[in-house]
Design an enzyme around this catalytic site. Sequence first.
Site, PDB file in Angstrom:
ATOM      1  N   GLU A   1      -0.851  -5.073 -16.761  1.00  0.00           N
ATOM      2  CA  GLU A   1      -1.051  -6.296 -15.979  1.00  0.00           C
ATOM      3  C   GLU A   1      -0.286  -7.459 -16.613  1.00  0.00           C
ATOM      4  O   GLU A   1       0.362  -8.243 -15.927  1.00  0.00           O
ATOM      5  CB  GLU A   1      -2.537  -6.643 -15.886  1.00  0.00           C
ATOM      6  CG  GLU A   1      -3.388  -5.609 -15.181  1.00  0.00           C
ATOM      7  CD  GLU A   1      -3.171  -5.548 -13.678  1.00  0.00           C
ATOM      8  OE1 GLU A   1      -2.440  -6.386 -13.125  1.00  0.00           O
ATOM      9  OE2 GLU A   1      -3.731  -4.630 -13.051  1.00  0.00           O
TER      10      GLU A   1
ATOM     11  N   ASP B   1       0.894  -6.262 -10.550  1.00  0.00           N
ATOM     12  CA  ASP B   1      -0.090  -5.197 -10.645  1.00  0.00           C
ATOM     13  C   ASP B   1       0.333  -4.183 -11.700  1.00  0.00           C
ATOM     14  O   ASP B   1       1.514  -3.927 -11.878  1.00  0.00           O
ATOM     15  CB  ASP B   1      -0.267  -4.500  -9.300  1.00  0.00           C
ATOM     16  CG  ASP B   1      -1.514  -3.633  -9.244  1.00  0.00           C
ATOM     17  OD1 ASP B   1      -2.458  -3.931 -10.006  1.00  0.00           O
ATOM     18  OD2 ASP B   1      -1.554  -2.681  -8.484  1.00  0.00           O
ATOM     19  N   GLY B   2      -0.638  -3.620 -12.376  1.00  0.00           N
ATOM     20  CA  GLY B   2      -0.381  -2.576 -13.362  1.00  0.00           C
ATOM     21  C   GLY B   2      -1.085  -1.301 -12.948  1.00  0.00           C
ATOM     22  O   GLY B   2      -2.116  -1.331 -12.290  1.00  0.00           O
TER      23      GLY B   2
ATOM     24  N   ASP C   1      -4.903  -8.638  -9.344  1.00  0.00           N
ATOM     25  CA  ASP C   1      -6.271  -8.140  -9.228  1.00  0.00           C
ATOM     26  C   ASP C   1      -6.905  -7.988 -10.610  1.00  0.00           C
ATOM     27  O   ASP C   1      -8.005  -7.480 -10.727  1.00  0.00           O
ATOM     28  CB  ASP C   1      -6.303  -6.814  -8.459  1.00  0.00           C
ATOM     29  CG  ASP C   1      -5.646  -5.681  -9.229  1.00  0.00           C
ATOM     30  OD1 ASP C   1      -4.830  -5.964 -10.124  1.00  0.00           O
ATOM     31  OD2 ASP C   1      -5.931  -4.519  -8.921  1.00  0.00           O
TER      32      ASP C   1
ATOM     33  N   HIS D   1      -7.666  -4.380  -4.023  1.00  0.00           N
ATOM     34  CA  HIS D   1      -6.450  -4.257  -3.226  1.00  0.00           C
ATOM     35  C   HIS D   1      -6.700  -4.321  -1.728  1.00  0.00           C
ATOM     36  O   HIS D   1      -5.807  -4.607  -0.959  1.00  0.00           O
ATOM     37  CB  HIS D   1      -5.758  -2.915  -3.521  1.00  0.00           C
ATOM     38  CG  HIS D   1      -5.251  -2.826  -4.917  1.00  0.00           C
ATOM     39  ND1 HIS D   1      -5.295  -1.666  -5.623  1.00  0.00           N
ATOM     40  CD2 HIS D   1      -4.698  -3.740  -5.733  1.00  0.00           C
ATOM     41  CE1 HIS D   1      -4.786  -1.863  -6.833  1.00  0.00           C
ATOM     42  NE2 HIS D   1      -4.424  -3.111  -6.921  1.00  0.00           N
TER      43      HIS D   1
ATOM     44  N   ASP E   1       1.087  -2.279  -6.167  1.00  0.00           N
ATOM     45  CA  ASP E   1       0.445  -1.071  -6.657  1.00  0.00           C
ATOM     46  C   ASP E   1       1.325   0.145  -6.394  1.00  0.00           C
ATOM     47  O   ASP E   1       1.454   1.033  -7.225  1.00  0.00           O
ATOM     48  CB  ASP E   1      -0.918  -0.908  -5.979  1.00  0.00           C
ATOM     49  CG  ASP E   1      -1.781   0.126  -6.679  1.00  0.00           C
ATOM     50  OD1 ASP E   1      -1.733   0.193  -7.918  1.00  0.00           O
ATOM     51  OD2 ASP E   1      -2.480   0.873  -5.987  1.00  0.00           O
TER      52      ASP E   1
END
Length: 155
Positions: free
Chosen positions: A52, A8-9, A74, A129, A139
Site C-alpha cells: 500500500e 492499492d496493494g 482502501d 473495493h 486491484d
Amino acid sequence: MEIKLYADGAARGNPDGPGGYGTVLEYIDTKGNLHIRELSQGYKKTTNNRMELLAVIVGLEALNRPCQVEVFSDSKYVIDAFNQHWIEGWIQKDWKRNKKEEVKNIDLWKRLLTAKKNHQVTFTWIKGHAGHPQNERCDTLATTAADGDDLLEDT
C-alpha cells in the site's frame, strides 16, 4: 494541477509469496482532456502494508512538478498514518513507537515523506473495493503485477 491517485496493494496475505501494487494517476488537462497513467510492479517477500505504501510512493514519485494530489486507498493503515499525524510523532520520538520498539517500514515512510515534498497531498479512505471501479482497477493492476514474471526481491 489537480491529480487523483488511486492506490492499492495485493500481497496475497503471504509474506513469502508474490505481491504487487497498482497505481492509477488521473488528471484533466487545460483543454479538458482526461489523462490516465497506470503504474504497477510485482515484489516477493513483502507484506500488504508495504504494498500500500509503495503504491502511494510510486504514484507521487511519478509526478514531475508540484501538484495537488488526492490519494484514494482502501488501506486504513496508510490513511490513518497521515490523518492522525503518526509520522510527525515518530519523527519526534526518533522513529520509535516506544523506548525500544522501532517503527516498521521506516525506509518506506521516509521515502514517502520525500515523495510528498512540494505536493499538497490529501488522503481519502475507500472502504473496501465494492462499487468503486477505479480502486477495482488498481486491484487488477496489483494482481497482474503479482502474477508477472518480473518480480523483484524487496529487501
